[in-house]
Design a protein around this motif. Structure first.
Motif, PDB file in Angstrom:
ATOM      1  N   GLY A 870      33.991  59.450 -31.194  1.00 24.89           N
ATOM      2  CA  GLY A 870      32.909  58.853 -31.978  1.00 24.89           C
ATOM      3  C   GLY A 870      31.542  59.159 -31.413  1.00 24.89           C
ATOM      4  N   CYS A 871      30.522  58.978 -32.231  1.00 24.97           N
ATOM      5  CA  CYS A 871      29.122  59.166 -31.816  1.00 24.97           C
ATOM      6  C   CYS A 871      28.771  58.088 -30.795  1.00 24.97           C
ATOM      7  N   PRO A 872      28.196  58.418 -29.648  1.00 23.67           N
ATOM      8  CA  PRO A 872      27.891  57.413 -28.623  1.00 23.67           C
ATOM      9  C   PRO A 872      26.906  56.346 -29.085  1.00 23.67           C
ATOM     10  N   ALA A 873      26.095  56.655 -30.102  1.00 21.91           N
ATOM     11  CA  ALA A 873      25.129  55.677 -30.591  1.00 21.91           C
ATOM     12  C   ALA A 873      25.698  54.858 -31.735  1.00 21.91           C
ATOM     13  N   HIS A 874      26.315  55.524 -32.700  1.00 23.68           N
ATOM     14  CA  HIS A 874      26.793  54.848 -33.911  1.00 23.68           C
ATOM     15  C   HIS A 874      28.264  54.475 -33.840  1.00 23.68           C
ATOM     16  N   LEU A 875      28.982  54.944 -32.778  1.00 22.55           N
ATOM     17  CA  LEU A 875      30.375  54.611 -32.500  1.00 22.55           C
ATOM     18  C   LEU A 875      31.321  54.988 -33.635  1.00 22.55           C
ATOM     19  N   GLY A 876      30.930  55.956 -34.438  1.00 28.01           N
ATOM     20  CA  GLY A 876      31.759  56.460 -35.511  1.00 28.01           C
ATOM     21  C   GLY A 876      31.674  57.984 -35.550  1.00 28.01           C
ATOM     22  N   ILE A 877      32.284  58.579 -36.590  1.00 31.86           N
ATOM     23  CA  ILE A 877      32.239  60.036 -36.743  1.00 31.86           C
ATOM     24  C   ILE A 877      30.971  60.389 -37.499  1.00 31.86           C
ATOM     25  N   CYS A 878      30.078  61.140 -36.847  1.00 33.59           N
ATOM     26  CA  CYS A 878      28.767  61.506 -37.432  1.00 33.59           C
ATOM     27  C   CYS A 878      28.666  63.015 -37.613  1.00 33.59           C
ATOM     28  N   SER A 879      27.752  63.403 -38.508  1.00 34.25           N
ATOM     29  CA  SER A 879      27.380  64.820 -38.673  1.00 34.25           C
ATOM     30  C   SER A 879      25.985  64.863 -39.270  1.00 34.25           C
TER      31      SER A 879
END
Length: 1012
Positions: A870-879
């Motif tokens: 996951g994204c370290p800031a949003h804690l989800g899968i980002c793109s």
């Protein structure tokens, strides 16, 4: 001069062959001594051969049994020496003109012969002959010297050869060139400057050409020979006739002519080009063609007659001198009729007819000196001098040009020109006119100053010294040089007068400008309108009082007086200091009167006035005007009256008025003027002008439109800016080559109201793709492209608002996000700020769009599949494309770096973009990301910013950051002192915010008075 093939019939004994070779050498030496031209070279050649003869005599003393080994070397040596003898004999018998013309070629032939003889000498088998060492050394040294021999024509012979080439290139029989050539040739031939003796040489030269004795030379060389003969014959005919005989012959010819030019005979036309021939030549079929045409025909590989198509025996041709003479006589007859008839035409009141006639006259003057003589005999000089007073500047300029051409021919012509009525005064008047005319007048005066009698008069013509010194200070180096040379020629004048004129060259001009003589004032005003002046010069003229005199002329009843005053003011008003003085001295009143009242002035005069008003508007924007707060139009009525002219005038005035309002809108009083323009529905007019085909008007309309959108209310633009206007602006961006127009068009789009309907129109018209092109097009000049990029990034902000994720998706799909990140590090301050704002708006949607990380199922463990990270800031899968995450776009470090910028707007935009990472529930993870990116320390530094707005945003950010215990412990101590400083020096609201942050750090009690 080809070498003969060696043919053996009987075997000659070597001893006899040796004797024959020595005799050949002696004959060659004697032949070389008879050559008149290039004596030094042939003497050098003779010396080599003399040494060679002595060596061969030494070899003849050797034992006869060893002679046989000499045979081959002697045969070659004899043959090469015969070739050298042939060169010497031909140079002895050839015409001197031919030898001078070909001096370089003869040197090359002689050099080649010497080297070949040297090579032949090297073939002698010295070892087998048993030659003693001293003789062997002599042979080796002579062989070396001959093989390295070089010959060059004497300087005077080389100079004559170059003069021949020059005459051929120029193609005219100039008398001065001919006289110079005669002197050079006479010296080279060792005879007195006797034209009859030289004519005899040319006659022999012509006979050789006609008799075919020079047929061995190539076609191009033969043509050059014929041209030399033709030019000499023309020049000789002109030189050998006295002025009285010329005049008598001219009158006889003229009296025998009719009034109408004759049509050319059919035989004058070339069958190939179908034009009248200038150089007719006859080929072996007996047909005649233009030389250049038949040469081209043969060069294409054709070997038949172009007319009969019968194969030719040979491709040689000879000049058709009789036909050429007939064509020349026909041409001269018609040109004489033309010269006679033009005289009345150039005195016509029809300007176009005068210009056309002067053009013909100038062409004839350039074509041949003979025609210039006819002009003099027709007494054209007084007529041309009279035309220097014409109102049409082109008429004056061509007349001066012709007079310059005539003056160069002879001192007699110079005197004729100078003695014509009012000649020098008229020429001096032209010094004061437009640049091209003044340069010609200066050149003419320079020519005339070479005559003593004229030189004494020129400097005393009224205004001459003043104008010359003005031109001495010209930016044009040629004009300045000519002016200096003319001043140097005026040596008869008191040098103190010249030096005083140089030191105070404006004072005489200004005295003449304020003189009571109207025609003198006109000339001086015209000088000020057309002469090249530096900015310092222009300021000096205003300081010395030029403005008062010109304003007085502006109010004169005579239209011509008004016109020259306006022209001068246009030239002098181009610098802000003068523009401001004109405003202070109430010049606007009479200028506006000329602009508004059609009956008082011509369209061209109104165009000049509009340009001056534009200069004055530009002056109000200058640094010198900052404390003055002045404008050329202030009331709503004045603004309306000037702006309304845009719809009532032509392109030139429209352009000047649009530029005027651009300047006013950027002046200290600009906001008020922009508001009034919007109230007067100026936007509606500008929208219409944006659709014009005239690019200059359109560009300036777009620029003014852009100015009005900077601080306008939304309703003004929503009323007049529709879908068609948007498509027009985008069309300009796509097709225009003017970067300023593109930047202004994009600026309008950037400044349009953030209305949903307007944004949708922009999307439907392909604005995102156009913005992408503007941001990524690297073919344009970077300095010009900068405003385009700034406005394009600004326009993008409307499409990245987090309230409309569909728009955001369309922006991301175009590929603009990586470009924005790149601009964070390479753009201007404004570009960085706008790019950060768009990235901030994207990032506001990231938390909601980030896809949750899937928990690994049973099969995942069995298959040992790698879990999603996951994204370290949003804690989800980002793109970048789906959630617009600034971490995935690699924007984090550029944004952190921007916190250290000196521009407060850039720092604020970067800070707001970074703070989106700690919005809402993502405080813990976002703060950790900021800490790992070393962003917290730069944020703390912003507490010391002089911008209270930036300080406030920083305090609010730190209040959230320090909710994280780890960060409070790590960075709290470094923030304490700036926070305490704010609680002591800041405003009430800022003190309270700082106190709250200090309370987070356990420095203040929550009951502190700072929270009051």
């Amino acid at each position: 001069m080809a070498k003969d093939m060696i043919t053996r019939t009987t075997i000659t004994p070597v001893s006899e062959l040796l004797s024959q070779t020595v005799l050949v050498i002696v004959d060659t030496v004697n032949a070389a001594k008879e050559v008149f031209i290039q004596r030094e070279n042939f003497n050098k050649f003779s010396n080599y051969l003399g040494e060679l003869a002595l060596i061969l005599k030494e070899l003849s003393k050797l034992d006869s049994e060893s002679y046989e080994s000499l045979r081959d070397a002697l045969e070659i040596l004899s043959h090469e020496t015969k070739f050298g003898k042939q060169i010497a004999l031909e140079c002895s018998n050839r015409n001197k003109i031919y030898l001078l013309k070909n001096c370089r070629k003869i040197g090359e032939l002689l050099e080649g012969s010497t080297r070949e003889i040297g090579r032949s000498l090297s073939l002698i088998p010295l070892e087998s002959l048993g030659v003693c060492s001293s003789v062997s050394n002599e042979i080796c040294q002579l062989c070396k010297n001959m093989m390295e021999a070089s010959y060059s024509a004497a300087l005077e012979e080389e100079a004559i050869s170059k003069k021949f080439e020059l005459r051929i290139q120029e193609g005219n029989a100039d008398q001065s060139l001919e006289n110079n050539l005669v002197a050079c040739m006479s010296e080279a031939f060792g005879m007195a400057t006797d034209r009859s003796a030289l004519n005899k040489e040319f006659e022999e030269f012509r006979s050789e050409i006609e008799d075919g004795r020079l047929r061995s030379i190539d076609v191009a060389e033969a043509r050059k020979m014929e041209q030399i003969i033709a030019l000499h014959e023309q020049a000789d005919a002109a030189t050998c006739t006295s002025p009285e005989e010329k005049q008598k012959r001219y009158i006889m010819m003229r009296s025998s002519l009719g009034r109408q030019p004759l049509e050319p005979l059919q035989s004058f036309y070339c069958p190939i080009t179908l034009d009248v021939m200038t150089d007719p030549v006859e080929i072996s079929s007996g047909r005649t063609f233009e030389r250049s045409a038949i040469e081209k025909y043969f060069a294409e590989g054709k070997k038949d007659c172009p007319l009969t198509l019968i194969p030719l025996d040979n491709l040689c041709f000879r000049p058709n001198k009789n036909l050429r003479k007939s064509i020349q006589e026909w041409k001269e007859r018609n040109n004489m009729i033309t010269i006679v008839s033009i005289k009345s035409k150039i005195q016509s009141s029809e300007e176009q007819e005068v210009l056309q006639s002067l053009g013909k006259l100038k062409d004839l003057c350039l074509e041949q000196e003979l025609y210039r003589e006819w002009l003099i005999m027709e007494d054209y000089v007084p007529v041309l001098i009279g035309l220097l007073g014409a109102k049409n500047c082109d008429i004056r300029t061509i007349s001066l040009d012709i007079l310059c051409i005539l003056a160069k021919d002879s001192d007699d012509n110079k005197e004729r020109i100078a003695k014509a009525d009012h000649a020098l005064e008229s020429i001096v008047c032209s010094l004061a006119r437009r640049i091209e005319e003044s340069k010609l007048a200066l050149q003419l005066l320079l020519q005339l100053s070479r005559i003593d009698a004229v030189r004494d008069v020129i400097g005393h013509v009224q205004g001459c010294m003043c104008l010359l010194v003005t031109m001495l200070n010209s930016d044009d180096p040629h004009a300045s040089k000519d002016a200096q040379e003319l001043l140097d020629n005026l040596s008869s004048l008191d040098q103190n007068v010249i030096e005083m004129a140089k030191a105070n060259y404006f004072k005489p001009l200004l005295q003449l400008l304020s003189s009571g003589q109207e025609h003198v004032r006109l000339i001086m005003a015209e000088t000020l309108s057309e002469v090249d002046l530096t900015d310092h010069n222009k300021m000096s003229l205003f300081r010395e009082g030029a403005l008062g005199s010109l304003l007085q002329m502006l109010s004169h009843g005579n239209l011509e007086m008004k016109t020259v005053a306006v022209k001068a003011l246009q030239n002098l008003s181009s610098i802000p200091q003068n523009g401001l003085q004109m405003i202070r001295d109430r010049a606007l009143g009479p200028l506006f009167e000329l602009l508004y009242r059609h009956g008082l002035s011509s369209p061209s005069l109104r165009e000049l006035v509009a340009t001056i008003i534009m200069h004055l508007a530009v002056a109000t924007c200058a640094q010198e005007a900052e404390h003055l707060h002045i404008s050329i139009v202030e009331s709503e009525e004045e603004i309306f009256k000037l702006f309304s002219l845009i719809s009532l005038t032509g392109p030139d005035i429209q352009t000047s008025i649009l530029r005027t309002f651009q300047a006013i809108c950027q002046s200290p009083l600009g906001p008020d003027v922009r508001k009034k323009l919007r109230q007067l529905s100026a936007v509606q007019v500008l929208v219409q002008l944006c659709e014009l085909n005239n690019q200059t008007v359109r560009t300036n309309a777009v620029k003014l439109f852009c100015c009005l959108t900077k601080d306008g209310d939304d309703s003004t633009f929503l009323e007049h800016v529709g879908q068609r206007c948007i498509e027009t602006l985008l069309g300009i961006i796509k097709t225009s080559s003017d970067m300023e127009e593109i930047a202004a068009s994009m600026g309008i789009i950037c400044n349009l109201p953030e209305d949903t309907q307007v944004t949708q129109w922009l999307l439907d018209a392909g604005t995102l793709e156009i913005i992408f092109t503007c941001l990524t097009d690297g073919n344009r000049n970077a300095s010009y492209k900068r405003p385009v990029v700034e406005n394009a990034v600004g326009a993008l902000c409307r499409f990245t608002v987090s309230t409309n994720r569909e728009w955001q998706k369309r922006v991301a799909a175009v590929g603009i996000v990586p470009v924005l990140v790149q601009l964070l590090g390479s753009g201007t301050s404004l570009t960085k700020q706008k790019a950060a704002i768009s990235l901030k708006q994207f990032s506001e949607s990231s938390a909601a769009l980030s896809r949750p990380v899937k928990k690994p199922g049973v099969f995942s463990y069995c298959l040992a599949a790698a879990p999603e990270t996951g994204c370290p800031a949003h804690l989800g899968i980002c793109s970048v494309e789906s959630s617009f995450c600034i971490l995935e776009a690699d924007a984090l470090q550029p944004l952190v770096k921007m916190l250290g910028e000196t521009d407060h707007g850039v720092c604020e935009a970067a800070l707001e973009a970074l703070l989106t990472l700690i919005d809402g529930e993502k405080l813990q993870s976002g703060s950790k990301v900021l800490s790992e990116a070393n962003a917290v320390a730069p944020i703390i530094k912003l507490l010391s910013s002089p911008s209270s707005r930036l300080q406030e945003k920083t305090l609010k950010a730190l209040e959230r950051v320090f909710q994280v215990a780890e960060l409070k412990q790590k960075y709290g101590s470094s923030a304490k002192m700036p926070l305490v400083d704010i609680t002591q020096r800041g405003s009430g609201g800022m003190k309270s915010l700082a106190a709250r942050v200090l309370a987070r750090l356990n420095v203040l009690d929550e009951q502190s008075s700072y929270f009051g």
